[in-house]
Design an enzyme around this catalytic site. Sequence first.
Site, PDB file in Angstrom:
ATOM      1  N   HIS A  89       0.823  -1.216   0.000  1.00 54.99           N
ATOM      2  CA  HIS A  89       0.000   0.000   0.000  1.00 54.99           C
ATOM      3  C   HIS A  89       0.858   1.267   0.000  1.00 54.99           C
ATOM      4  CE1 HIS A  89       0.047  -0.100   4.568  1.00 54.99           C
ATOM      5  NE2 HIS A  89       0.002   1.212   4.427  1.00 54.99           N
ATOM      6  N   ASP A 226       1.283  -7.698   2.331  1.00 54.31           N
ATOM      7  CA  ASP A 226       1.386  -6.262   2.034  1.00 54.31           C
ATOM      8  C   ASP A 226       2.845  -5.799   1.845  1.00 54.31           C
ATOM      9  OD1 ASP A 226       0.927  -3.554   1.810  1.00 54.31           O
ATOM     10  OD2 ASP A 226      -0.445  -3.443   3.521  1.00 54.31           O
ATOM     11  N   SER A 661       4.029   2.227   8.489  1.00 59.88           N
ATOM     12  CA  SER A 661       3.815   1.246   7.429  1.00 59.88           C
ATOM     13  C   SER A 661       5.114   1.007   6.694  1.00 59.88           C
ATOM     14  CB  SER A 661       2.774   1.742   6.435  1.00 59.88           C
ATOM     15  OG  SER A 661       1.511   1.436   6.912  1.00 59.88           O
TER      16      SER A 661
END
Length: 726
Positions: A89, A226, A661
């Site tokens: 992402h 991810d 992240s």
Amino acid sequence: MMKTYRTIAAAASVMLSAAFFNASADEGMWLPALISERIGDMQEKGFRLEAEDIYSINRASLKDAVVLFGRGCTGELISAEGLLLTNHHCGYAQIQKHSSVEHDYLKDGFWAMSRSEELPNEGLTVSFLDRMEDVTDAVLAGYSEGMDEMQRDSIVKANSKILIDKAVSEGKGLEADVEALYYGNQYFLFVYRVFRDIRLVGAPPSSIGKFGGDTDNWMWPRHTGDFSIFRIYADKDNNPAEYSESNVPYTPRKYFRISLKGVKEGDFTFVYGYPGSTREYILSEGVRYISEISDPHKIGLRSLRLDIQDRYMSQSQAVRIQYSSKNAGVANSWKKWQGEMRGIRKMDTVEKKREYEKRFEAWAAGTEYEGITDRLDSLYRLLEPYSYAADYYNETARTVELSRFATGYADILHGAMLSARDTAVDKAAMELERLAEAFYKDYFLPIDKESFIAVMDRFDRNVPAGFKPEYFVRNMSRYGTAEIWADSLFGNSVFADSSALAGIVTAAGETGTGADITVLTDDPAVEFGRAFDEWYREDILPVRRRLSREITLLYRDYMKGQMEFEPGKEFYPDANLTLRVAYGSVRGYSPADGTYYLPSSTIEGIMQKDNPEIFDYDVPERLREIYRTKDYGRWGISGADGGETVPVCFIATNHTSGGNSGSPVINADGDLIGINFDRVWEGTMSDIVFDPDLCRNIALDIRYVLFVIDKVAGASHLIDEMSFSE
Ligand code: ARG
Ligand code: GLU
């Protein structure tokens, strides 16, 4: 039998964690340059390296393998040839940009099988922290008690500029910032080396990289792969450089060794990355506004829009595709706020902070801090209606797609009309064409119109009379209901019809840019956007700014006061997108009575979720095949039932936030065991208050990354670049 054992083990570990750790265990995002103050505690909890291994200005340390990826994610180096890992992402925009109908890298994944196939990404940067240092004295040089805030401000600015200029002049590709920590009680200089030639190396298909989509977002158990892979390129001297074909892979000072040893409950973990923003020291009244007013209202408004989107998306495949990314964006914060609001209430944070403030004031009597919490409290009360109006503005008027598009379009048009130069007009024309194309591709008017009705109706009912734009009041009384207003606005706006818009633009082009264009700049959708924007800019924002500034200034004192009031407490500065260390351990959690979540997930869970009918759970055929034949190669481990499986994700107690992240999750030996990508929703109040029982970060197990690269993508040449500890 197995099950009973597991339940007991789980219960035991919950009891253990409650008894063993005090309330603040695992809380904190620490400054790497000051990590020697924490290293004893880290070692007690299992870490086997030294402070200098984490952060050093004299020799290569782990900090040299951690980067700020773009302006809001983290990444880590995993090879001597500049290979970098981050989340799917985080690389999403780049993967999307390289995709077309013929090469849909989002759908099918992308793997460069040789260096020459790696794809450059204009505008993407990767920043290495060169050093950070406490520059409080230098920043405040020339300041003395008694000067006013304006004077202090200009001293801080001028001194910071000197420090920054000096720092960046010391080498190639350097950038620097001076950041206020603890609301300006301390200042740190951060010097970065910024690389600009960053190429996409690999990304799994979204059915792996975004597996579970928004259904599973902020949730555990999780099975999302991810990750995406990039490579940093440098000039021939290993320095940062703009993109050039002659650039070569960057040789990092340090890269992570990858652990294949696996993770288990209780293992020490440490997340090294760039958390964006937290507010752990604010007044009870600030927290009350978030949990009792702001979050519930914003959640309510987004629920209206999500319901409308979901209804249309379930009726049409085309609409589902158009709105999947928008829907994801709306749902992401919506879910997070629910966890935050519930978490704050469950922790009773407002009441606890009130008690704390009472004790603080009793202590502060007769000191410079006396009455500070009351002053903050009154400022918050003055601010509240303005924060509330801003929340409503952002979640209502600003979400009307047609008006956002039309207003942006009209602004560009207006700018081009003012400019006499043909080149500017041509450039604007191209820009408008692109804007329109992108907008209409993913626009479905019925959703937008119904959302308009729903949010405007709420605006009318929930925003107090004195805080509504005059334009809004006039139109509501003219049309009577938001529904009739919507009929008129969407019915009469030229922007509602792409061919009508194209017609006008073509006609205007033929007659030369001029008169005809006023039908665009006077369009009702433009008028709507401008009226709300102007109201916000003139009636709400200035007061909000002034009060927020006063509050921040008082926080400088309040923060200092809190530190003096509790000299034994270990404070850490709120997150501000600077490099931090958060340490804890792999640990399950109990979100509700009778439920305990184990800390790791496996490929079994992917297959349990597999459902070709559900977009979020449509497992790629290749993965199904590998699962059927148990072709796990060296990545197989033995599962709970004794059979072979593949690890996928795990959770831990590291204190992380948005921006973390892509952060490396590191074990006791300093080796890479995972990539951070999310938190569990029940713990998202950790931006305000950390609960060791509920706050968990979610990481991708590095072994799943390797498995996907090797078995799914067949890109084992990348694995050959890495080093392992087995
Ligand atoms: N919740 C994570 C974050 O805040 C992941 C968001 C992207 N994933 C998604 N399914 N929307 O950034
Ligand atoms: N997904 C978040 C990010 O992009 C990390 C999750 C969190 O907020 O902790 O930074």
